[in-house]
Design an enzyme around this catalytic site. Structure first.
Site, short mmCIF file in Angstrom:
data_model
loop_
_atom_site.label_atom_id
_atom_site.label_comp_id
_atom_site.label_asym_id
_atom_site.label_seq_id
_atom_site.Cartn_x
_atom_site.Cartn_y
_atom_site.Cartn_z
N CYS A 17 -34.97 22.56 17.71
CA CYS A 17 -33.51 21.33 17.49
C CYS A 17 -32.49 21.59 16.52
CB CYS A 17 -34.34 20.09 17.09
SG CYS A 17 -35.14 20.12 15.47
N LYS A 63 -49.00 11.13 22.60
CA LYS A 63 -49.06 12.22 23.78
C LYS A 63 -48.41 13.28 23.18
CE LYS A 63 -46.41 13.05 27.53
NZ LYS A 63 -46.63 14.40 27.41
N GLU A 123 -35.62 11.55 18.02
CA GLU A 123 -35.18 12.76 17.56
C GLU A 123 -34.87 13.94 18.53
OE1 GLU A 123 -34.66 13.61 14.18
OE2 GLU A 123 -35.53 11.84 13.29
N GLU A 132 -27.31 23.06 24.30
CA GLU A 132 -28.46 23.47 23.61
C GLU A 132 -29.24 24.62 24.31
OE1 GLU A 132 -31.87 21.09 23.19
OE2 GLU A 132 -31.94 21.17 21.11
P1 NAD Z 1 -38.87 17.00 26.71
O1 NAD Z 1 -37.78 16.08 26.35
O2 NAD Z 1 -39.01 17.82 28.03
O3 NAD Z 1 -40.39 16.49 26.42
C1 NAD Z 1 -40.81 15.97 25.18
C2 NAD Z 1 -42.11 15.35 25.41
O4 NAD Z 1 -41.54 13.98 26.35
C3 NAD Z 1 -43.00 15.66 26.36
O5 NAD Z 1 -44.41 15.19 25.83
C4 NAD Z 1 -43.00 15.12 27.76
O6 NAD Z 1 -44.28 15.24 28.46
C5 NAD Z 1 -42.52 13.76 27.45
N1 NAD Z 1 -41.65 13.13 28.51
C6 NAD Z 1 -41.01 13.65 29.68
N2 NAD Z 1 -40.32 12.83 30.31
C7 NAD Z 1 -40.93 11.78 29.81
C8 NAD Z 1 -40.38 10.25 30.25
N3 NAD Z 1 -39.91 9.96 31.34
N4 NAD Z 1 -41.23 9.16 29.48
C9 NAD Z 1 -41.65 9.55 28.39
N5 NAD Z 1 -42.04 10.74 28.20
C10 NAD Z 1 -41.43 11.86 28.69
O7 NAD Z 1 -38.51 18.20 25.03
P2 NAD Z 1 -39.43 19.71 25.00
O8 NAD Z 1 -38.96 20.46 25.95
O9 NAD Z 1 -40.93 19.30 24.99
O10 NAD Z 1 -38.81 19.96 23.64
C11 NAD Z 1 -37.58 20.35 23.35
C12 NAD Z 1 -36.58 19.34 23.00
O11 NAD Z 1 -37.04 18.76 21.93
C13 NAD Z 1 -35.30 20.06 22.75
O12 NAD Z 1 -34.02 19.26 23.41
C14 NAD Z 1 -35.22 19.96 21.20
O13 NAD Z 1 -33.91 19.98 20.67
C15 NAD Z 1 -35.79 18.70 21.05
N6 NAD Z 1 -36.26 18.66 19.53
C16 NAD Z 1 -35.84 17.84 18.70
C17 NAD Z 1 -36.33 17.57 17.41
C18 NAD Z 1 -35.52 16.89 16.26
O14 NAD Z 1 -36.21 16.70 15.12
N7 NAD Z 1 -34.31 16.22 16.47
C19 NAD Z 1 -37.14 18.57 17.04
C20 NAD Z 1 -37.92 19.35 18.00
C21 NAD Z 1 -37.53 19.44 19.28
#
Ligand code: NAD
Length: 505
Positions: free
Chosen positions: A299, A190, A265, A399
């Protein structure tokens, strides 16, 4: 602010028709059962980029069933046969770099040159994973006596749900998917609801490369209901997730009740610590790169610099001067280095962090407001440097996900390490010093999954990546990345009829 470097609208023609995203389930492209769709506008240009099928539990369940059905075939192939498909995918990604990069830029708002780099980097990850799948092996115990031979097998975990964020769509998917496939797992993917298109394009390439139907399924839609169903479904054996810590925590709790393996992650608040004996010019450039790369929506954003008090004033002046030279503006322009903010709501959140820091006593040395780019309707934020930040302020701990740098100061190595560790996150950290002892002490004592020494954000397919504390569980890429998708099984064999009976007489 006329002393910033701004790139106005480049006038490049935008697509007149939206890219149409559909689910890929069991090898067939399909819309949602209820016909629902969602649209993504370009955050920089304000125009329609893509229209995606918006899935639900029906599509998630069908995708899991397809992945389960495909597992027996895919998991029993040789590593060589699986690698052959993955290598073809890598070639096809490279052949489609421009299509993918344009869609990535239009959906995320990031500069086109960066998108190209990420697509090419993704191809490298597919190649690396292909090779890794062939050299991965278990273990043997040949010193247990003549009568026993034991081997430790590594077996694919099964059906894996792969849930990705919006900020590096093709890159992060490629940190997971080829490794899961090389291990012999089958997957349901997804992408973020904000950035579905390059994942769908990749789905087309997987079919072209000859991946058997059902080995990879793509379901489009929101976290609720699609993502959460992908976590809770009883036939899913593992969840690999990249995204925010809040969602990661909810996923860990849901997966925990089913005792599923999870790899997470998550977010970061990553400090770069600058000692007075460092190459200060190089450090200042790396700090500027670290905070503005991907508009800080990263991130690994180096969103906090902890600089020695003796050099702080001169260092901040250098960072501010360099910040003015970074090209912000139209992400379709080849020379742009920083593009748009992902959504208007996120832009307001950023502004809230900066204003709260000022109310708490910090000073804005540069920026601190939204940015107008000539000819573009989208949302941008100024390069921003905030000084006088104290460790208790939200801007120092949370963040912000923005081109916003928080500046703190220190006097001793012990204080620098303590400030770096005074965080709930533990993704990455950087140390700048010409003294090897300082660097080693920092590297050993700071709690972060990656410590960069006299550099920032150098990454390699070979070098594993992941977070400590609230930044995650498990590791990606490198050989550790493959191991996450493998389960270890011990096979203990008696050689010959040598077993003594337990029952006497
Ligand atoms: P997000 O957590 O809002 O969403 C990530 C994914 O999770 C999306 O596909 C979303 O639809 C899905 N999602 C949302 N609620 C869910 C649930 N209850 N169950 C299952 N899936 C669900 O994050 P975002 O805004 O897309 O990305 C930014 C975040 O990602 C930041 O916190 C960033 O630091 C982190 N990030 C971490 C890394 C790493 O390698 N550590 C890399 C990139 C981004």
């Amino acid at each position: 602010m006329d002393d910033l470097t701004l790139i106005a609208a480049s006038g490049i023609a935008l697509p007149t028709q939206p890219f149409l995203d559909r689910h890929l389930i069991g090898g067939a492209w399909q819309g949602s059962a209820d016909g629902a769709v969602s649209e993504r506008m370009s955050p920089a240009h304000g125009t329609l980029v893509s229209r995606a099928a918006n899935g639900g539990v029906i599509e998630a369940d069908a995708a899991v069933a397809a992945a389960k059905a495909a597992f027996a075939g895919w998991s029993r192939l040789s590593g060589k046969a699986r690698a052959a498909v993955l290598l073809k995918v890598a070639d096809l990604i490279e052949a489609n770099v421009e299509r993918m990069a344009v869609l990535e830029t239009l959906e995320t708002g990031k500069p086109i040159s960066q998108s190209r780099g990420e697509v090419l980097g993704a191809a490298d990850l597919w190649r690396y994973a292909a090779a890794l799948g062939r050299v991965s092996h278990g273990d043997s115990h040949n010193a247990l006596g003549e009568e026993i031979l034991a081997v430790v097998l590594k077996q694919p975990r099964g059906v894996v749900s792969v849930i990705c964020p919006w900020n590096f769509p093709i890159w992060i998917l490629s940190q997971k998917l080829p490794f899961a496939l090389a291990a012999g797992c089958t997957c349901v993917v997804k992408p973020s609801e904000l950035t579905p298109s390059t994942t769908v394009l990749l789905g087309e390439l997987l079919i072209e490369a000859g991946l058997p139907a059902g080995v990879v399924n793509i379901v489009l839609g929101y976290g609720e209901p699609v993502g959460s169903r992908m976590v809770q479904h009883p036939d899913v054996d593992m969840v690999t997730f990249t995204g925010s810590t809040a969602v990661g925590r909810a996923i860990a709790a849901a997966a925990g009740s089913g005792l599923k393996k999870v790899a997470l992650e998550l977010g970061g608040k990553n400090p770069q610590v600058v000692f007075p004996d460092a190459d200060l010019d190089s450090a200042a450039d790396a700090v500027v790169f670290g905070v503005y790369f991907n508009a800080g929506e990263c991130c690994n954003s180096g969103s906090k610099v902890i600089v020695h008090a003796d050099v702080a004033e001169a260092f901040v002046a250098r960072v501010v001067a360099l910040s003015r030279k970074v090209a912000f503006g139209d992400p379709l322009n080849e020379t742009t280095q920083v593009g748009a903010i992902v959504t208007p709501a996120h832009g307001r959140k950023i502004d809230g962090y900066v204003k709260a820091a000022v109310r708490a006593g910090a000073t804005v040395a540069l920026g601190g407001r939204t940015l107008q780019v000539q000819g573009l309707a989208g949302d941008f934020y100024q390069p921003t440097v905030v000084t006088g930040v104290t460790p208790d302020m939200a801007i120092a701990r949370e963040e912000v996900f923005a081109p916003v740098l928080a500046v703190l100061t220190f006097r001793t190595l012990a204080e620098a390490i303590s400030l770096a560790n005074d965080a709930s996150y533990g993704l990455s950290a950087g140390v700048w010093s010409e003294n090897v002892h300082t660097c080693l002490e920092f590297g050993r004592r700071v709690q972060a999954g990656t410590i960069w020494t006299n550099t920032w954000m150098d990454g390699f397919a070979e070098v594993t990546f992941g977070g400590m504390k609230q930044s995650g569980l498990g590791r990606e890429i490198g050989s550790y990345g493959l191991d996450e998708f493998l389960e270890v099984k011990s096979l203990v064999m008696r050689v010959g009829r040598t077993r003594a009976n337990w029952v006497r007489g």
